[in-house]
Write an enzyme that holds these catalytic residues in place. Structure first.
Site, mmCIF file in Angstrom:
data_model
loop_
_atom_site.group_PDB
_atom_site.id
_atom_site.type_symbol
_atom_site.label_atom_id
_atom_site.label_comp_id
_atom_site.label_asym_id
_atom_site.label_seq_id
_atom_site.Cartn_x
_atom_site.Cartn_y
_atom_site.Cartn_z
ATOM 1 N N SER A 13 0.830 -1.217 0.000
ATOM 2 C CA SER A 13 0.000 0.000 0.000
ATOM 3 C C SER A 13 0.862 1.264 0.000
ATOM 4 O O SER A 13 0.472 2.277 -0.594
ATOM 5 C CB SER A 13 -0.987 -0.004 1.170
ATOM 6 O OG SER A 13 -0.329 0.236 2.383
ATOM 7 N N HIS A 105 8.679 3.410 8.551
ATOM 8 C CA HIS A 105 8.514 2.532 9.712
ATOM 9 C C HIS A 105 7.259 2.952 10.486
ATOM 10 O O HIS A 105 7.048 4.150 10.719
ATOM 11 C CB HIS A 105 9.745 2.606 10.613
ATOM 12 C CG HIS A 105 9.658 1.680 11.790
ATOM 13 N ND1 HIS A 105 9.850 0.319 11.674
ATOM 14 C CD2 HIS A 105 9.347 1.916 13.088
ATOM 15 C CE1 HIS A 105 9.670 -0.242 12.854
ATOM 16 N NE2 HIS A 105 9.368 0.699 13.732
HETATM 17 C C1 GAR Z 1 3.807 -0.618 6.636
HETATM 18 O O1 GAR Z 1 3.060 -0.312 7.769
HETATM 19 C C2 GAR Z 1 5.261 -0.251 6.845
HETATM 20 O O2 GAR Z 1 5.445 0.899 7.617
HETATM 21 C C3 GAR Z 1 5.746 -1.463 7.596
HETATM 22 O O3 GAR Z 1 5.141 -2.554 6.962
HETATM 23 C C4 GAR Z 1 3.892 -2.125 6.435
HETATM 24 C C5 GAR Z 1 3.871 -2.503 4.975
HETATM 25 O O4 GAR Z 1 2.610 -2.227 4.424
HETATM 26 N N1 GAR Z 1 7.176 -1.551 7.545
HETATM 27 C C6 GAR Z 1 7.907 -2.026 8.526
HETATM 28 O O5 GAR Z 1 7.434 -2.468 9.552
HETATM 29 C C7 GAR Z 1 9.393 -1.982 8.292
HETATM 30 N N2 GAR Z 1 10.104 -2.063 9.510
HETATM 31 P P1 GAR Z 1 2.445 -2.015 2.873
HETATM 32 O O6 GAR Z 1 3.105 -3.230 2.213
HETATM 33 O O7 GAR Z 1 0.976 -1.992 2.651
HETATM 34 O O8 GAR Z 1 3.150 -0.756 2.489
#
Ligand code: GAR
Length: 212
Positions: A13, A105
């Site tokens: 996302s 993050h």
């Molecule tokens: C997001 O919330 C991002 O901040 C987190 O993983 C999720 C990915 O969602 N990242 C971490 O935790 C990295 N340490 P997405 O694939 O929908 O962007």
């Protein structure tokens, strides 16, 4: 136009938010370490080149990092964005992209590095939670902070509800941080990132030498 490469591991996302923003850069490719990452389909729908560097195919982290770096370099990006990329990267990889590797993050760093940030925020009883875009350095989730956004923690929140509130902010600050980088407006002094009206393209790179 300068270009960037986005690394993902799953839903994508944040990557989607980048693809749907007015970026002052071209997205050259989306790379995933997970062949089943849902974000790959989203990228294809946006006509963005995708590729997979599956960490399970390599003997160790060093080999994976090397192949990943080779793939990234084939697109010659100005910036590499970790947008939900869930593999820890080794020191040589991080040194190689020093000053042009950023991460989103889901917490107000330095609070809650690592995984399970929303659950931790609820357990600790913090009243504010949020997200951070930062430069990546060798210490995981500790590099110079570019932008943060805070949200309230409300009495009936579950980790899922809180995560959704934070995610909306992630989708706002990640494109903003990318544009600031692309416009050469980030100046790093020690661990501080100053947002300038206008600075030269390589200021970030020279100031980050200190983290090598
Ligand atoms: C997001 O919330 C991002 O901040 C987190 O993983 C999720 C990915 O969602 N990242 C971490 O935790 C990295 N340490 P997405 O694939 O929908 O962007």
């Amino acid at each position: 136009m300068k270009s960037l490469v986005i690394l993902i591991s799953g839903r994508g996302s944040n990557m989607q938010a980048l693809l749907e923003s007015e970026l002052s850069a071209r997205v050259a490719a989306v790379i995933s370490n997970n062949p089943h990452a849902a974000g790959l389909e989203i990228a294809k729908k946006h006509n963005i080149e995708t590729c997979i560097v599956d960490h399970r195919m390599y003997q160790d982290r060093a080999e994976f990092d090397l192949l990943l770096a080779n793939k990234i370099d084939s697109y010659q990006p100005y910036l590499v964005v970790l947008a939900g990329f869930m593999r820890v990267l080794g020191d040589s990889f991080i040194n190689k992209y020093n000053g042009r590797l950023i991460n989103i993050h889901p917490s107000l760093l330095p609070a809650f590095p690592g995984l399970g940030t929303h659950k931790q925020a609820l357990e600790k009883g913090v009243k504010l939670h949020g997200c951070t875009v930062h430069f990546v350095t060798r210490k995981v989730d500790h590099g110079p902070i570019i932008i943060q956004a805070a949200v309230p923690v409300l009495p009936d929140d579950t980790a899922e509800i809180l995560a959704e509130r934070v995610l909306l902010q992630e989708h706002r600050i990640l494109p903003e941080a990318v544009n600031l980088f692309m416009e050469g407006r980030l100046k790093i002094t020690g661990n501080n990132v100053e947002i300038c009206d206008n600075i030269s393209d390589n200021s970030v790179l020279s100031k980050l030498e200190v983290y090598k």
